[in-house]
Design a protein around this motif. Structure first.
Motif, PDB file in Angstrom:
ATOM      1  N   THR A 272       0.917  -1.177  -0.117  1.00  0.00           N
ATOM      2  CA  THR A 272      -0.084  -0.044  -0.198  1.00  0.00           C
ATOM      3  C   THR A 272       0.840   1.062  -0.072  1.00  0.00           C
ATOM      4  N   ILE A 273       2.069   1.174   0.861  1.00  0.00           N
ATOM      5  CA  ILE A 273       2.792   2.271   0.870  1.00  0.00           C
ATOM      6  C   ILE A 273       3.313   2.564  -0.585  1.00  0.00           C
ATOM      7  N   VAL A 274       3.883   1.529  -1.129  1.00  0.00           N
ATOM      8  CA  VAL A 274       4.687   1.636  -2.540  1.00  0.00           C
ATOM      9  C   VAL A 274       3.464   2.392  -3.445  1.00  0.00           C
ATOM     10  N   GLY A 275       2.267   1.746  -3.532  1.00  0.00           N
ATOM     11  CA  GLY A 275       1.344   1.859  -4.187  1.00  0.00           C
ATOM     12  C   GLY A 275       0.845   3.560  -4.087  1.00  0.00           C
ATOM     13  N   LEU A 276       0.875   4.140  -2.920  1.00  0.00           N
ATOM     14  CA  LEU A 276       0.291   5.508  -2.666  1.00  0.00           C
ATOM     15  C   LEU A 276       1.505   6.318  -3.137  1.00  0.00           C
ATOM     16  N   VAL A 277       2.786   5.969  -2.866  1.00  0.00           N
ATOM     17  CA  VAL A 277       3.852   6.666  -3.309  1.00  0.00           C
ATOM     18  C   VAL A 277       3.957   6.982  -4.804  1.00  0.00           C
ATOM     19  N   VAL A 278       3.285   5.976  -5.670  1.00  0.00           N
ATOM     20  CA  VAL A 278       3.294   5.992  -7.116  1.00  0.00           C
ATOM     21  C   VAL A 278       1.887   6.831  -7.238  1.00  0.00           C
ATOM     22  N   CYS A 279       0.976   6.472  -6.804  1.00  0.00           N
ATOM     23  CA  CYS A 279      -0.326   7.279  -7.317  1.00  0.00           C
ATOM     24  C   CYS A 279      -0.778   8.499  -6.877  1.00  0.00           C
ATOM     25  N   VAL A 280      -0.249   8.890  -5.403  1.00  0.00           N
ATOM     26  CA  VAL A 280      -0.822   9.973  -4.765  1.00  0.00           C
ATOM     27  C   VAL A 280      -0.186  11.137  -5.764  1.00  0.00           C
ATOM     28  N   PRO A 281       0.980  11.372  -5.669  1.00  0.00           N
ATOM     29  CA  PRO A 281       1.666  12.699  -6.363  1.00  0.00           C
ATOM     30  C   PRO A 281       1.317  12.711  -7.701  1.00  0.00           C
ATOM     31  N   LEU A 282       1.381  11.426  -8.570  1.00  0.00           N
ATOM     32  CA  LEU A 282       1.227  11.451  -9.922  1.00  0.00           C
ATOM     33  C   LEU A 282      -0.322  11.833 -10.063  1.00  0.00           C
ATOM     34  N   GLY A 283      -1.227  11.457  -9.214  1.00  0.00           N
ATOM     35  CA  GLY A 283      -2.641  11.526  -9.506  1.00  0.00           C
ATOM     36  C   GLY A 283      -3.008  12.748  -9.291  1.00  0.00           C
ATOM     37  N   VAL A 284      -2.697  13.510  -8.142  1.00  0.00           N
ATOM     38  CA  VAL A 284      -3.129  14.749  -7.743  1.00  0.00           C
ATOM     39  C   VAL A 284      -2.336  15.658  -8.676  1.00  0.00           C
ATOM     40  N   MET A 285      -1.108  15.632  -9.086  1.00  0.00           N
ATOM     41  CA  MET A 285      -0.800  16.660  -9.994  1.00  0.00           C
ATOM     42  C   MET A 285      -1.346  16.412 -11.138  1.00  0.00           C
ATOM     43  N   SER A 286      -1.705  15.491 -11.869  1.00  0.00           N
ATOM     44  CA  SER A 286      -2.347  15.152 -12.998  1.00  0.00           C
ATOM     45  C   SER A 286      -3.779  15.771 -12.873  1.00  0.00           C
ATOM     46  N   ALA A 287      -4.490  15.843 -11.728  1.00  0.00           N
ATOM     47  CA  ALA A 287      -5.705  16.315 -11.582  1.00  0.00           C
ATOM     48  C   ALA A 287      -5.724  17.699 -11.681  1.00  0.00           C
ATOM     49  N   ILE A 288      -4.751  18.382 -10.982  1.00  0.00           N
ATOM     50  CA  ILE A 288      -4.807  19.816 -11.054  1.00  0.00           C
ATOM     51  C   ILE A 288      -4.320  20.360 -12.349  1.00  0.00           C
TER      52      ILE A 288
ATOM     53  N   SER B 269      -9.866  11.119 -11.151  1.00  0.00           N
ATOM     54  CA  SER B 269     -10.916  11.497 -11.493  1.00  0.00           C
ATOM     55  C   SER B 269     -11.760  12.027 -10.199  1.00  0.00           C
ATOM     56  N   ILE B 270     -11.578  11.567  -9.120  1.00  0.00           N
ATOM     57  CA  ILE B 270     -12.203  12.161  -7.953  1.00  0.00           C
ATOM     58  C   ILE B 270     -11.578  13.516  -7.607  1.00  0.00           C
ATOM     59  N   ALA B 271     -10.117  13.469  -7.655  1.00  0.00           N
ATOM     60  CA  ALA B 271      -9.602  14.663  -7.148  1.00  0.00           C
ATOM     61  C   ALA B 271     -10.003  15.747  -8.487  1.00  0.00           C
ATOM     62  N   GLU B 272      -9.905  15.432  -9.567  1.00  0.00           N
ATOM     63  CA  GLU B 272     -10.359  16.412 -10.614  1.00  0.00           C
ATOM     64  C   GLU B 272     -11.835  16.948 -10.443  1.00  0.00           C
ATOM     65  N   ASP B 273     -12.760  15.838  -9.857  1.00  0.00           N
ATOM     66  CA  ASP B 273     -14.320  16.233  -9.988  1.00  0.00           C
ATOM     67  C   ASP B 273     -14.134  17.402  -8.792  1.00  0.00           C
TER      68      ASP B 273
END
Lengths: 290, 281, 263
Positions: free
Chosen positions: B64-80, B150-154
């Protein structure tokens, strides 16, 4: 204030913006690049194996040759039965939430329950399915038990899309019908539901296409390594996601077409449905405008 | 009938909890809940059998830690970027690609992970095997990406346009507007996105089953084979005697998983609800 | 308080047209907006008043697919010139929107938002700017003891005056107001109008309003815009001293609108 309005400050704000924008843009390109890569890689590995024979014949020679016809049929049956169980209850629950339920604490609890149901891990649904459908109800490993499990998992999505579709129908339309002396139930059946149908149908099909790709819930409730095309819903079956999983991990020397061909058929099938439904929806939207 | 359907969600959710609990009772009596949750050894087939969840819990944690390290920064930045900078055309393309990615079944992510990520990990870090918590975590991060984006972008899209215009009219750049007004205003939605992503990462089964390696030891770092809670259940339920001790222990494990994801989702949901109320003025 | 230098803030518009995509919404507007006066843009809804207003701080740039032709000079400087950064322009030309849009933060932080963006950091200086701006927006007496309160707790009228204070805090030369009182009750409207009357001493104000009484009460000059048919863009019918426009308009169409025969 005057001095701080200097061009230098604006320039540095602009530079900060350019830097931020390029970092964010890079992140976006990486994310989208991964999506494109996944699609491309699947097509590259799997598309070549897909032929008429592959789609219409049964596997032969201990699953090293032949096609995946019974596997496709299995997934279609599982999905159809899932729809049969999940759609009526899901749509009714959506109607209840959008049209009947009072905005109070009970309603809030139902909403929390639905949101949480959507977040329950798929393997937990698998456990639940084994305990209730396979053992308690004595359905055994069967299409029915697997579909009931998948239906539980799909239900919250169908409820949510139904409710949202209904909420988009303008209030005027309801009041116009009620003002003509129609009962609430009649108004919903004759006016509201038909107007919301495109949204409900689209959302439900998308939810069902997700269910078709699920592995963990059917792992212990429905599937078998090899099974002929089922005669009745109480038989075991093969299914695309499980077939792919078991071929990729258990076979000593997996036949590539069985793994990648199946993966491609699964993803292409799901996305084909997505695309068709999305374009149908877009056309319906143009027809009806509020 | 319609009203009864409305309550169905609660009934099913309660039924899941009840059935998990009753099928796990034997393990509570014979092994003990605390002994399972805090036990260090997972030897279900030795005599006497040991049913410690710690290897699975630690494995789940690393994945989970590795997963979050991959997807949180990438996902939130993409959403912004998608919400605040992208042109309408780019936004449409990006969103449909993300949606497409969300529609890919998780077992396919597992397959691609086996074919590419596992050998890459092995070579890159010079390991004995590429089947590690790291490989599983990276793939889970990728799988969770669409949820977070998609949720952060929403959430950012739901911030009224007035605020955006208000900030721009004061002489702010789009970037200043994004990080000073939009992101704080959407913060609870972004937090909920991360929580839902977390819930998915903890509960995801097929990817960890196929990529994590399912070793029995407690991993102290992510570059070793590890077992996870969902992976252990999925990997062993098929081999146990129905109604037996091991079977019952797996249900107890399911119950732990259910409670953890339930709490995570509850947190996400209450935050989302607050966000919804905020803009309803 | 920092010494405020004498600001200008006079606009010169020459043959200004605005198009959304291929459709021209406003065509060929030529007018001048004098400094330190209130200029009202009036006309029936859909006549392009707000669109024209948004040209003056280039907010149309943010809407996408909007093109502005012609020349707009602010104190002799072309605001659509390549060398003009919209950010710089918007520091000089503030805007107040139709609906109050305070940011979700405290009253103090709302007002300090602009100055902080533009580099003002010292607490004493910020305090001074916040107080001065709130005073100019006639809100200080009501909120001076509650500056840490969340802006959403204010009433609609107070929120709008907060937005005015927020815009004033960057010390703009011009303040654009897009129907700033249309979402407010009569008492709040009165307060906003009083504020405008005091503000014109120090800033140029351009206000869009559909309320002719309001235009007559507060403005020095009035411009009347009209879109005569949907096939043609909206145009400026006439502009002049407000008193003249309301007593003795030069154009039949202005007279018809003012006397309430259409719109």
């Amino acid at each position: 204030m005057r001095t701080s309005r200097s061009a230098a400050r604006i320039r540095s704000a602009r530079i900060a913006e350019t830097v931020a924008k390029s970092i964010l843009g890079t992140a976006t390109m990486i994310a989208l690049g991964i999506a494109v890569f996944l699609i491309g890689y699947l097509a590259y590995r799997g598309m070549g194996y897909v032929s008429w024979e592959f789609l219409t014949q049964a596997p032969r020679k201990a699953m090293t040759e032949g096609g995946i016809y019974p596997v496709i049929v299995g997934t279609v049956w599982l999905t159809a039965w899932t729809a049969f169980f999940a759609l009526p209850f899901g749509i009714m629950a959506g109607i209840y939430l959008a049209e009947y339920s009072p905005r109070n604490r009970a309603n809030r609890i139902i909403r929390i329950a639905i949101a949480n149901m959507a977040g329950v891990p798929s393997i937990v649904y698998g456990l639940f399915g084994v305990a209730l459908f396979v053992l308690q109800m004595g359905l055994g490993r069967s299409i029915i038990a697997g579909s009931l499990t998948l239906a539980c998992m799909t239900l919250p999505v169908i409820i949510t899309v139904t409710e949202e579709a209904l909420r988009q129908i303008p209030r005027d339309l309801r009041q116009a019908s009620l003002a003509l002396g129609a009962t609430k139930l009649r108004t919903i059946r004759k006016v509201v539901l038909p107007a919301a149908a495109p949204g409900i149908v689209t959302g439900s099909i998308l939810a069902l296409s997700r269910a078709a790709g699920e592995t963990a819930p059917i792992l212990f409730t429905a599937v078998a390594f090899f099974a002929p095309i089922a005669d009745s819903p109480f038989d075991e079956t093969m299914a695309l996601p499980y077939h792919m999983y078991i071929m990729a991990t258990s076979a000593t020397k997996p036949a590539p077409q069985m793994v990648w061909g199946t993966a491609f058929v699964l993803v292409a099938g799901v996305s084909l449905i997505n695309v068709v439904v999305a374009s149908w929806r877009a056309r319906q939207r143009r027809k009806i405008r509020w | 009938m319609i009203a009864a359907s409305g309550w169905l969600a609660i009934v099913i959710l309660a039924a899941i909890a009840i059935f998990l609990f009753f099928n796990a009772t034997r393990s509570f009596e014979e092994v003990g809940l605390w002994k399972m949750v805090s036990g260090e050894f997972w030897y279900p087939t030795s005599d006497p059998a040991q049913y410690g969840f710690l290897p699975s819990e630690a494995g789940s944690l690393w994945v989970t830690i590795v997963g979050l390290v991959v997807c949180v920064p990438l996902g939130v930045m993409s959403a912004i970027y998608i919400s605040e900078f992208a042109s309408r055309r780019f936004k449409d393309i990006a969103k449909s690609l993300i949606e497409f990615m969300a529609a890919i079944p998780s077992v396919v992510f597992g397959l691609i992970g086996l074919a590419l990520l596992v050998p890459w990990t092995q070579k890159l870090f010079n390991l004995d095997t590429g089947l590690t918590a790291f490989s599983a975590g990276v793939m889970i991060g990728i799988l969770t990406l669409p949820t977070i984006v998609s949720i952060a972008e929403d959430a950012m899209h739901a911030v009224p346009q007035d605020l955006r215009m208000g900030s721009l009219a004061l002489g702010n750049t789009r970037w200043q507007t994004a990080y000073k007004v939009i992101v704080p205003a959407a913060s609870s939605g972004i937090f909920a996105a991360v929580m839902l992503g977390l819930g998915r990462a903890i509960g995801e089964t097929m990817v960890v089953l196929m990529l994590a390696g399912n070793s029995g030891l407690i991993p102290s770092q992510p570059f070793v084979s590890a077992r996870t809670l969902p992976g252990t259940i999925a990997g062993e339920l098929g081999e146990v005697i129905q109604g037996g001790q091991h079977y019952s222990v797996l249900f107890a494990m399911g119950l732990v998983l259910f409670v953890v994801t339930f709490l995570v989702n509850l947190a996400a949901d209450s935050v989302l609800e607050r966000q919804r109320r905020r803009w309803r003025r | 308080m920092v010494e405020r230098t004498q600001t200008d803030g006079a606009f010169e518009l020459v043959d200004v047209s605005v198009s959304y995509g291929n459709e021209m919404a406003v065509g060929g507007v030529t007018m001048s907006i004098p400094e330190h006066a209130v200029t009202a843009l009036i006309g029936p809804s859909g006549c392009g008043k707000s669109t024209l207003l948004r040209c003056l701080n280039r907010m149309n740039d943010e809407l996408g697919d909007v093109t502005v032709d012609g020349t707009i000079l602010l104190d002799g400087q072309d605001i659509y010139a390549r060398t003009m950064d919209p950010v710089e322009l918007r520091i000089r030309v503030g805007q107040v929107f139709q609906k109050p849009n305070p940011f979700p933060m405290s009253i103090y932080d709302n007002v300090a938002y602009g100055p902080r963006t533009h580099g003002l950091r010292g607490k004493a200086e910020l305090d001074a700017v916040v107080e001065e701006s709130l005073k100019r927006a006639a809100l200080w007496n009501e909120v001076k003891d509650a500056l840490k309160k969340h802006a959403f707790e204010l009433s609609g009228g107070q929120q709008q005056r907060l937005c005015i204070a927020r815009a004033l805090a960057t010390e703009p030369e011009v303040l654009l107001m897009d129907e700033p009182a249309s979402a407010l009750d009569p008492i709040s409207t009165q307060q906003i109008e009083d504020t405008i009357a005091e503000l014109k001493e120090s800033v140029t104000i351009v206000i869009v309003t559909h309320n002719m009484q309001q235009a007559a009460r507060i403005s020095d000059r009035t411009a009347f815009m009209l879109r005569e048919s949907m096939d043609r863009p909206a145009t400026l019918i006439e502009i002049g001293e407000t008193r003249m426009m309301f007593t003795n308009p030069g154009d039949k169409r202005t007279e018809a609108y003012i006397t309430g025969r259409f719109g």
